[in-house]
Write a protein that holds these residues in place. Structure first.
Motif, mmCIF file in Angstrom:
data_model
loop_
_atom_site.group_PDB
_atom_site.id
_atom_site.type_symbol
_atom_site.label_atom_id
_atom_site.label_comp_id
_atom_site.label_asym_id
_atom_site.label_seq_id
_atom_site.Cartn_x
_atom_site.Cartn_y
_atom_site.Cartn_z
ATOM 1 N N ALA A 83 -8.104 13.193 -17.990
ATOM 2 C CA ALA A 83 -8.020 11.923 -17.351
ATOM 3 C C ALA A 83 -9.708 11.400 -17.615
ATOM 4 O O ALA A 83 -10.036 10.176 -17.995
ATOM 5 N N TYR A 84 -10.449 12.339 -17.132
ATOM 6 C CA TYR A 84 -12.219 11.915 -16.850
ATOM 7 C C TYR A 84 -12.661 11.728 -18.220
ATOM 8 O O TYR A 84 -13.148 11.344 -18.321
ATOM 9 N N TYR A 85 -12.963 12.876 -19.205
ATOM 10 C CA TYR A 85 -13.407 12.623 -20.735
ATOM 11 C C TYR A 85 -12.623 11.610 -21.352
ATOM 12 O O TYR A 85 -13.298 11.333 -22.157
ATOM 13 N N LEU A 86 -11.496 11.608 -21.217
ATOM 14 C CA LEU A 86 -11.109 10.098 -21.639
ATOM 15 C C LEU A 86 -11.253 9.047 -21.089
ATOM 16 O O LEU A 86 -11.928 8.201 -22.606
ATOM 17 N N LEU A 131 -5.552 12.232 -10.007
ATOM 18 C CA LEU A 131 -4.376 12.958 -10.432
ATOM 19 C C LEU A 131 -4.840 14.448 -8.953
ATOM 20 O O LEU A 131 -4.769 15.306 -9.089
ATOM 21 N N ALA A 132 -6.517 14.618 -8.960
ATOM 22 C CA ALA A 132 -7.056 15.741 -8.576
ATOM 23 C C ALA A 132 -8.060 14.789 -7.286
ATOM 24 O O ALA A 132 -9.486 15.637 -7.247
ATOM 25 N N PRO A 133 -7.170 14.335 -5.703
ATOM 26 C CA PRO A 133 -8.276 13.800 -5.366
ATOM 27 C C PRO A 133 -9.066 14.331 -4.648
ATOM 28 O O PRO A 133 -9.970 13.639 -3.792
ATOM 29 N N ALA A 134 -9.013 15.831 -4.027
ATOM 30 C CA ALA A 134 -9.079 16.370 -3.424
ATOM 31 C C ALA A 134 -10.318 17.436 -4.310
ATOM 32 O O ALA A 134 -11.149 18.097 -3.420
ATOM 33 N N ALA A 162 -11.370 2.528 -19.889
ATOM 34 C CA ALA A 162 -11.807 3.540 -19.243
ATOM 35 C C ALA A 162 -11.884 3.456 -17.506
ATOM 36 O O ALA A 162 -11.353 4.640 -17.314
ATOM 37 N N ARG A 163 -11.938 2.329 -17.412
ATOM 38 C CA ARG A 163 -11.447 2.203 -15.246
ATOM 39 C C ARG A 163 -10.198 3.045 -15.457
ATOM 40 O O ARG A 163 -9.943 3.508 -14.591
ATOM 41 N N VAL A 164 -9.090 2.470 -16.152
ATOM 42 C CA VAL A 164 -7.467 2.882 -15.835
ATOM 43 C C VAL A 164 -7.898 4.448 -16.093
ATOM 44 O O VAL A 164 -7.463 5.418 -14.773
ATOM 45 N N ALA A 165 -8.342 5.114 -16.893
ATOM 46 C CA ALA A 165 -8.883 6.356 -17.429
ATOM 47 C C ALA A 165 -9.078 6.687 -16.007
ATOM 48 O O ALA A 165 -8.475 8.913 -15.397
ATOM 49 N N LEU A 166 -10.370 6.864 -15.719
ATOM 50 C CA LEU A 166 -11.112 7.398 -14.577
ATOM 51 C C LEU A 166 -10.185 6.827 -13.215
ATOM 52 O O LEU A 166 -10.482 8.287 -12.362
ATOM 53 N N ILE A 167 -9.294 5.619 -12.755
ATOM 54 C CA ILE A 167 -8.194 5.839 -11.439
ATOM 55 C C ILE A 167 -8.217 6.977 -11.736
ATOM 56 O O ILE A 167 -7.314 7.768 -10.546
ATOM 57 N N GLN A 168 -6.994 7.007 -12.827
ATOM 58 C CA GLN A 168 -6.241 8.251 -12.959
ATOM 59 C C GLN A 168 -6.846 9.526 -13.095
ATOM 60 O O GLN A 168 -6.038 10.624 -12.056
ATOM 61 N N ILE A 173 1.131 -1.715 -0.255
ATOM 62 C CA ILE A 173 0.190 0.063 -0.664
ATOM 63 C C ILE A 173 0.728 1.038 -0.020
ATOM 64 O O ILE A 173 0.417 2.718 -0.488
ATOM 65 N N ASP A 174 2.210 1.277 1.051
ATOM 66 C CA ASP A 174 2.776 2.401 0.184
ATOM 67 C C ASP A 174 3.583 2.727 -0.377
ATOM 68 O O ASP A 174 3.924 3.914 -1.316
ATOM 69 N N ARG A 175 3.648 1.488 -1.374
ATOM 70 C CA ARG A 175 3.977 1.792 -2.410
ATOM 71 C C ARG A 175 3.107 2.347 -3.532
ATOM 72 O O ARG A 175 3.735 2.832 -4.226
ATOM 73 N N SER A 176 1.632 1.497 -3.676
ATOM 74 C CA SER A 176 1.380 2.276 -4.221
ATOM 75 C C SER A 176 0.992 4.122 -3.586
ATOM 76 O O SER A 176 0.801 5.269 -4.742
ATOM 77 N N PHE A 177 0.637 4.550 -2.670
ATOM 78 C CA PHE A 177 0.949 5.947 -2.242
ATOM 79 C C PHE A 177 1.454 6.341 -2.616
ATOM 80 O O PHE A 177 1.409 7.571 -3.415
ATOM 81 N N ALA A 178 3.362 6.055 -2.602
ATOM 82 C CA ALA A 178 3.730 6.632 -2.887
ATOM 83 C C ALA A 178 4.010 7.281 -4.537
ATOM 84 O O ALA A 178 4.526 7.970 -4.901
ATOM 85 N N ALA A 179 3.112 6.418 -5.278
ATOM 86 C CA ALA A 179 3.312 6.398 -6.905
ATOM 87 C C ALA A 179 2.078 7.525 -7.211
ATOM 88 O O ALA A 179 1.413 7.646 -8.483
ATOM 89 N N GLY A 180 1.132 7.479 -6.180
ATOM 90 C CA GLY A 180 0.416 8.687 -6.236
ATOM 91 C C GLY A 180 -0.536 7.840 -6.677
ATOM 92 O O GLY A 180 -1.907 8.324 -6.886
ATOM 93 N N HIS A 181 -1.258 6.068 -6.384
ATOM 94 C CA HIS A 181 -2.174 5.462 -6.867
ATOM 95 C C HIS A 181 -2.950 5.627 -5.862
ATOM 96 O O HIS A 181 -3.274 5.146 -4.692
ATOM 97 N N TYR A 182 -3.713 6.874 -4.858
ATOM 98 C CA TYR A 182 -4.514 6.959 -3.658
ATOM 99 C C TYR A 182 -6.063 5.686 -4.082
ATOM 100 O O TYR A 182 -6.572 5.517 -3.221
ATOM 101 N N HIS A 183 -6.399 6.331 -5.226
ATOM 102 C CA HIS A 183 -7.593 5.107 -4.789
ATOM 103 C C HIS A 183 -7.256 3.663 -4.881
ATOM 104 O O HIS A 183 -8.195 2.622 -3.691
ATOM 105 N N ALA A 184 -5.928 2.811 -5.525
ATOM 106 C CA ALA A 184 -5.209 1.849 -4.883
ATOM 107 C C ALA A 184 -5.801 1.403 -3.443
ATOM 108 O O ALA A 184 -6.210 0.965 -2.899
#
Length: 495
Positions: free
Chosen positions: A451-454, A477-480, A467-473, A45-56
């Motif tokens: 990324a959302y419109y993609l 990118l802007a979690p708040a 689509a799932r990959v782009a929406l998660i991105q 999880i820390d590796r995901s967090f460090a990579a900016g993958h907050y959804h995962a």
């Protein structure tokens, strides 16, 4: 003589008592060996967090948090970054009560301060960050510098410039990770540039001497500097008589209204740029929330310079902001009379008509502004008109889409123009074109909107996996932001 073979009677050995139990114990031991360790999960999880993958990270932390205090801490961190202040505070306080290492406890305080600040409790946030000064180990004390910088940043946002400067100086003197050290030097230079430009330049030129390694767990808390350092260098390199005006404009763009106004006041009244500085000062006062003070200054300027369309246009926009529609109309009419072919005046008319909900006339005003604009600026004017149609959805496909196409063609490397085109194409059902524009916007450096419109366009085309990959991105990118919320709503509808 044949020797008979000696044969021994074969006896079936009895099973030792407890043998099946031993087999079961061995199987159980093997199962324990191969069972996933929650701490291994936490490291992933820390590796995901460090990579900016907050959804995962959020998905993985939700079931793990009740079992492990450090996981509850990470859950609070992710919630804080998502702008979910109340949920973040609950998770962080629960983790602290459950027991954390000294370093993790200080990390929790750092994020708790962020959640409290986002919730509007600035004083409590400052007190929380001050608790980090009391540390008992090298790991825990590594959070003192970042806490000082965050407290100084909050003071800067609140307009307490002396406290901000003292805080950035204290952070600058502490051990900081490299990016945090650079941020402290830049903020300190920004605040000192007005009175000591040479000292500010020396701060910007300082080499990085920090011995503290980068900490990916706190990296998202550091406000991105953007173009700020480069802009400050350009101001400091300008001729001395231009610096006050340029520095005021830089402060204004950063929302540092008190500092901006002080710089505009320093401009020599006899200088050629004095009128512009006075207009900027009035606009700054208005932007800072003093509508009456800003209006009074703009009215005085309009009376002193009745033929200046820029002053009249600013005055009209200020009137619109205070719902003084009739006064705004009179100011725009006066500016139009002085400069009948001025595109900025037509933009003011567009804003006035839009405020009256007369979208047809607003659209026509944008088209007139575009027709009057110089060739080099037509892409920007087309973009403004396209954004009007996108915001209001008025004749989005009939008028807005051609304007978005024109803007993207004129300023082809602009991520905002390309994202605006992707949005128009998506809403107008041109999904393949929306995918192409969104990918071009991403290549140009766009943010979560592209990324959302993609993702939305790929979903409309039936490509659920991409689509799932782009929406998660988009969410990461802007979690708040609203884009994260929109992306997560769209994710729920994917098959």
């Amino acid at each position: 003589m044949r020797v008979p073979r000696l044969t021994l009677p074969i006896r079936r050995l009895p099973l030792l008592p407890g043998w099946p139990g031993l087999a079961l114990l061995l199987a159980g031991a093997l199962a324990l060996v191969w069972r996933p360790d929650p701490r291994d999960q936490l490291r992933a999880i820390d590796r995901s967090f460090a990579a900016g993958h907050y959804h995962a990270a959020l998905t993985a932390l939700t079931p793990l948090a009740p079992k492990l205090a450090p996981a509850r801490l990470r859950l609070g961190m992710v919630r804080a970054l998502r702008g979910e202040a109340a949920e973040a505070e609950r998770a962080l306080r629960a983790a602290m009560l459950a027991g954390l290492t000294p370093g993790d406890y200080q990390l929790a305080l750092l994020y708790l301060g962020r959640a409290l600040a986002d919730d509007g409790r600035a004083e409590l946030a400052q007190r929380t960050w001050r608790l980090i000064e009391d540390c008992r180990s090298a790991e825990a004390c590594g959070y003192r510098g970042p806490a000082r910088l965050l407290a100084a940043e909050l003071a800067l946002q609140r307009g307490d410039y002396p406290a901000a400067e003292a805080g950035f100086q204290a952070a600058h003197m502490a051990e900081l990770p490299p990016a945090w050290a650079a941020a402290a030097r830049y903020r300190l230079a920004l605040l000192r540039a007005a009175r000591a430009p040479a000292a500010a330049q020396r701060l910007l030129d300082l080499a990085d001497r920090t011995r503290l390694p980068a900490n990916p767990l706190i990296a998202p808390l550091l406000p991105p500097p953007g173009e700020g350092p480069a802009q400050l260098r350009a101001v400091l390199a300008a001729p001395a008589h231009e610096q006050a005006q340029l520095l005021g404009q830089l402060y204004l763009g950063l929302g540092l209204y008190g500092l901006a106004e002080a710089q505009f006041a320093r401009v020599d009244p006899a200088a050629p740029e004095a009128r512009g500085a006075a207009a900027y000062a009035a606009y700054t006062r208005w932007r800072a929330g003093d509508a009456a003070g800003g209006l009074a200054r703009l009215e005085a300027l309009a009376a002193a310079y009745p033929d200046d369309p820029r002053v009249r246009t600013l005055l009209a926009l200020a009137y619109l902001d205070t719902d003084a529609g009739d006064a705004a109309r009179a100011a725009i009419a006066s500016a139009a009379e002085a400069r009948p072919n001025e595109p900025r005046v037509e933009l003011a008319w567009a804003s006035w008509y839009a405020a009256q909900r007369d979208y047809d006339q607003a659209s026509l005003a944008y088209e007139r502004a575009l027709a009057m604009a110089p060739q080099a600026e037509q892409g920007r004017y087309a973009l403004l008109a396209a954004q009007f149609h996108l915001a209001t959805t008025y004749e989005l496909c009939e008028r807005g889409l051609p304007l978005a196409e024109q803007a993207a063609n004129a300023i082809a490397d602009d991520p905002v123009a390309l994202t605006t085109l992707a949005a128009h194409r998506y809403h107008c059902g041109a999904f393949a074109g929306a995918v192409a524009a969104a990918r071009a916007a991403q290549a140009a450096g766009s943010g979560p909107e592209a990324a959302y419109y993609l993702g939305a366009a790929l979903a409309a085309l039936g490509d659920s996996a991409n689509a799932r990959v782009a929406l998660i991105q988009a969410a990461d990118l802007a979690p708040a932001s609203d884009w994260r919320r929109r992306a997560e709503l769209a994710l729920v509808t994917l098959p």
